[in-house]
Structures are given as C-alpha cells and as structure tokens.
Motif scaffolding. Structure first.
Motif, PDB file in Angstrom:
ATOM      1  N   LEU A  39       0.805  -1.221   0.000  1.00  0.00           N
ATOM      2  CA  LEU A  39       0.000   0.000   0.000  1.00  0.00           C
ATOM      3  C   LEU A  39       0.836   1.268   0.000  1.00  0.00           C
ATOM      4  N   HIS A  40       2.062   1.167   0.506  1.00  0.00           N
ATOM      5  CA  HIS A  40       2.948   2.337   0.573  1.00  0.00           C
ATOM      6  C   HIS A  40       4.268   1.965  -0.092  1.00  0.00           C
ATOM      7  N   GLY A  41       4.684   2.750  -1.056  1.00  0.00           N
ATOM      8  CA  GLY A  41       5.920   2.450  -1.773  1.00  0.00           C
ATOM      9  C   GLY A  41       6.315   3.616  -2.652  1.00  0.00           C
ATOM     10  N   TYR A  69      -3.520   1.814  -3.303  1.00  0.00           N
ATOM     11  CA  TYR A  69      -2.118   2.227  -3.232  1.00  0.00           C
ATOM     12  C   TYR A  69      -2.072   3.736  -2.997  1.00  0.00           C
ATOM     13  N   ARG A  70      -1.287   4.175  -2.043  1.00  0.00           N
ATOM     14  CA  ARG A  70      -1.370   5.555  -1.567  1.00  0.00           C
ATOM     15  C   ARG A  70      -0.569   6.562  -2.387  1.00  0.00           C
ATOM     16  N   ASN A  71       0.547   6.131  -2.948  1.00  0.00           N
ATOM     17  CA  ASN A  71       1.485   7.076  -3.563  1.00  0.00           C
ATOM     18  C   ASN A  71       1.371   6.995  -5.084  1.00  0.00           C
ATOM     19  N   SER A 145      -1.470  -1.893  -6.176  1.00  0.00           N
ATOM     20  CA  SER A 145      -0.764  -2.403  -4.991  1.00  0.00           C
ATOM     21  C   SER A 145      -0.235  -3.813  -5.232  1.00  0.00           C
TER      22      SER A 145
END
Length: 326
Positions: A39-41, A69-71, A145
């Motif tokens: 989820l964070h990358g 996916y956050r970014n 993600s």
C-alpha cells in the motif's frame, strides 16, 4: 490419401505441442492478485493516452483514482479529441488533486500517434514507476498495490499483463479471444524467460509497468517511435538490454473493452498482426494460412470420417484427437 494422413499427423503433433505450451504457460503465468499487495511504496505515475474516449474515460479514471495504493499520480493526455473527452477530464480535475490532464502536442515527423502521446506522458511523469494503460480499461482497486508487490518482490524491470477482454457482440467473440489464444498456446514462456533468446518477448500495451530508469535506459518510446507495435518492441528492447521482463495474468483485476463490434475488431487485429511481421506479407500470410489449417482441417476430416467418407481410419482418428487437443 497418404498426403491426407501425413497432414493429419503433422497437425496432431503441432496441436500436441500447443497443448504442452498451454499447460506450461498456465503454470508460469502467475496471477498478479496472488502476490501480497503493497500500500505504501515508490511514487507510481499512471499514464493514459486518450483520443475520442468519451464513452470510456470516466470509468477508467475513477477506477485508477480509487486505488488502495497511496502514492500515485494519474496523468491523462488528450490527443486532439473531437468528442467530449477533454471536457470530461477537466471536470474531474477539481475532484482529484492527483489527476493531471495535459493536451497533446502536434505530431512530429517520423512518429506514430500513440507512441508520441506516451512519450509526452513519460516526460511529464514524476514517479519511479511508470504504468502505461489504455483509456478503455477498468481496474480493480487493488491492481496497482498487487503490481507493485510483484515489481518489488520479483525485481522486475518490465511487468506486463494479460487482462480480461470484454466481448459484447458475436463479432468481438469471434475475433478477440483468438489473439489471447495465439499468445497462450504458441508463445513458450519457459523459453522466453531464459536469457538466450533476446528478442522473444510478448508485451501488452494495456498494462505495461516499467521502472522509470529501465524505461529511459532503453530509449523509451522514442526508440520505437515508428514501430507498428510499440509494446512488443519495448519488451524486446528490455530483454536485449539484459533486464527482467515478465508476463503475468491480471484478468481478475483489469478489464478492457478493446473494440466495439466485429469491423473494429477485425481491422484492429489485422493492423497488429501484420505489424508483428514488420508488414512483410509472405511470412504473415504463411502463419495465417497455417493457423486456419489448424482450425479447420481436423474438423473437416473428422466430419468426413464420422459420416463414413472413404478416408484412412488413422487420419480420422488423428483428426478427432486434434479437435480434442484444440
């Protein structure tokens, strides 16, 4: 009758080989969704060229802006659309801060249209990862993600994927699955994943996820600006550079409405098919004729055998086996 038997044997052996390749590919072509999602990358730039896509663009954009996916940033290039595509996109920018809409520049000499659009998108991208996808795709919320999980876990430079092709008419059903079947049953991933055959790669422009540095190192779309099929050419360049290319199954995550009706599917297939052979008529016609023979010869011989026409019994039995394999 001897030639009929020889033909039956040849086709049965070839279909047997296709069956083995299909089983092997079913094992090697892993589903992206089976990998643990991240989820964070790194920042992912999702890049969409769009031309006259007013029927599809909203669903596509919303599906990508609702990823878990956050970014992520989404950049859509309007390539001189004559319909309401640009207006629809501009109305969405106030709703999403990570959506950017750019207008395509005039096509330079020596470039093909979509290639130039993708080049401009890559130039605008800020992410470490570039995901090229089409405006007629719809993505499940976990698509990015899971794909990032694959990229990082498998240390892949280019991740491409087979997606679910939506077929709403009989004409589409006749033509579009043939393309997927051809790749799955003829293209041996077991050999392609090796390092010996540098140009053996199949890539789908509906889903191409690059490490940006890898994409730039092979010259990006500028290196294939006049190639008929940019995705295939980019895959081959990735392999020739000694980088890691992999083909996955994203059919449970991504859906695409490739063509609208038989006519569009037929001409789209012809364009992509002939460009695979660099528009050389003789090899393209040979392969096409052989594929038609594989499809229809066993059926004709088997029917003759069933209805008691005087043909060698072995030829009839082999044709029935061929139909089973196909």
């Amino acid at each position: 009758m001897t030639s009929l038997l020889f033909q039956s044997i040849s086709i049965t052996l070839f279909l047997g080989m296709m069956f083995v390749i299909s089983v092997s590919n079913a094992i090697l072509m892993k589903k992206i969704s089976r990998f643990e999602g991240i989820l964070h990358g790194p920042l992912v730039s999702v890049l969409i060229p769009a031309r006259n896509e007013e029927k599809n663009i909203s669903r596509c954009v919303y599906s990508l802006l609702n990823q878990d996916y956050r970014n992520l940033e989404l950049i859509v290039l309007d390539d001189s659309s004559s319909d309401a595509t640009l207006q629809i996109l501009e109305s969405m920018t106030s709703e999403f801060s990570n959506l950017r809409v750019i207008k395509g520049e005039a096509l330079p000499e020596g470039w093909l249209g979509k290639h130039w659009a993708c080049h401009q998108l890559a130039r605008e991208a800020k992410g470490e990862i570039l995901l090229f996808t089409d405006a007629d795709t719809v993505h499940a919320s976990s698509t990015v993600s899971h794909a990032i999980g694959v990229m990082i876990g498998e240390k892949t430079d280019l991740l491409t994927a087979i997606v679910k092709e939506r077929t709403d008419t009989l004409g589409e059903l006749i033509t579009i699955p043939f393309m997927i079947h051809s790749v799955f049953s003829i293209f041996p991933l077991a050999i392609a994943y090796g390092k010996r055959f540098k140009s053996l790669a199949v890539t789908s422009g509906q889903f191409m996820m690059f490490r940006k540095q890898s994409y730039l190192s092979i010259g990006g779309h500028e290196a294939v600006k006049d190639h008929g099929v940019d995705d295939i050419s980019l895959g081959r360049l990735t392999k020739k550079a000694g980088m890691k290319w992999r083909l996955y199954d994203a059919s449970d995550l991504v859906e695409c409405k490739m063509y609208d009706g038989f006519k569009a599917a037929y001409f789209g297939f012809l364009k992509n098919y002939f460009s695979l052979f660099d528009y050389r008529i003789i090899p393209a016609a040979f392969v096409w004729s052989w594929m038609l023979t594989l499809d229809f010869f066993p059926l004709i011989v088997a029917l003759l055998f069933i209805f008691g026409v005087a043909i060698p019994e072995s030829a009839g039995i082999l044709s029935l086996i061929s139909l089973t394999l196909s």
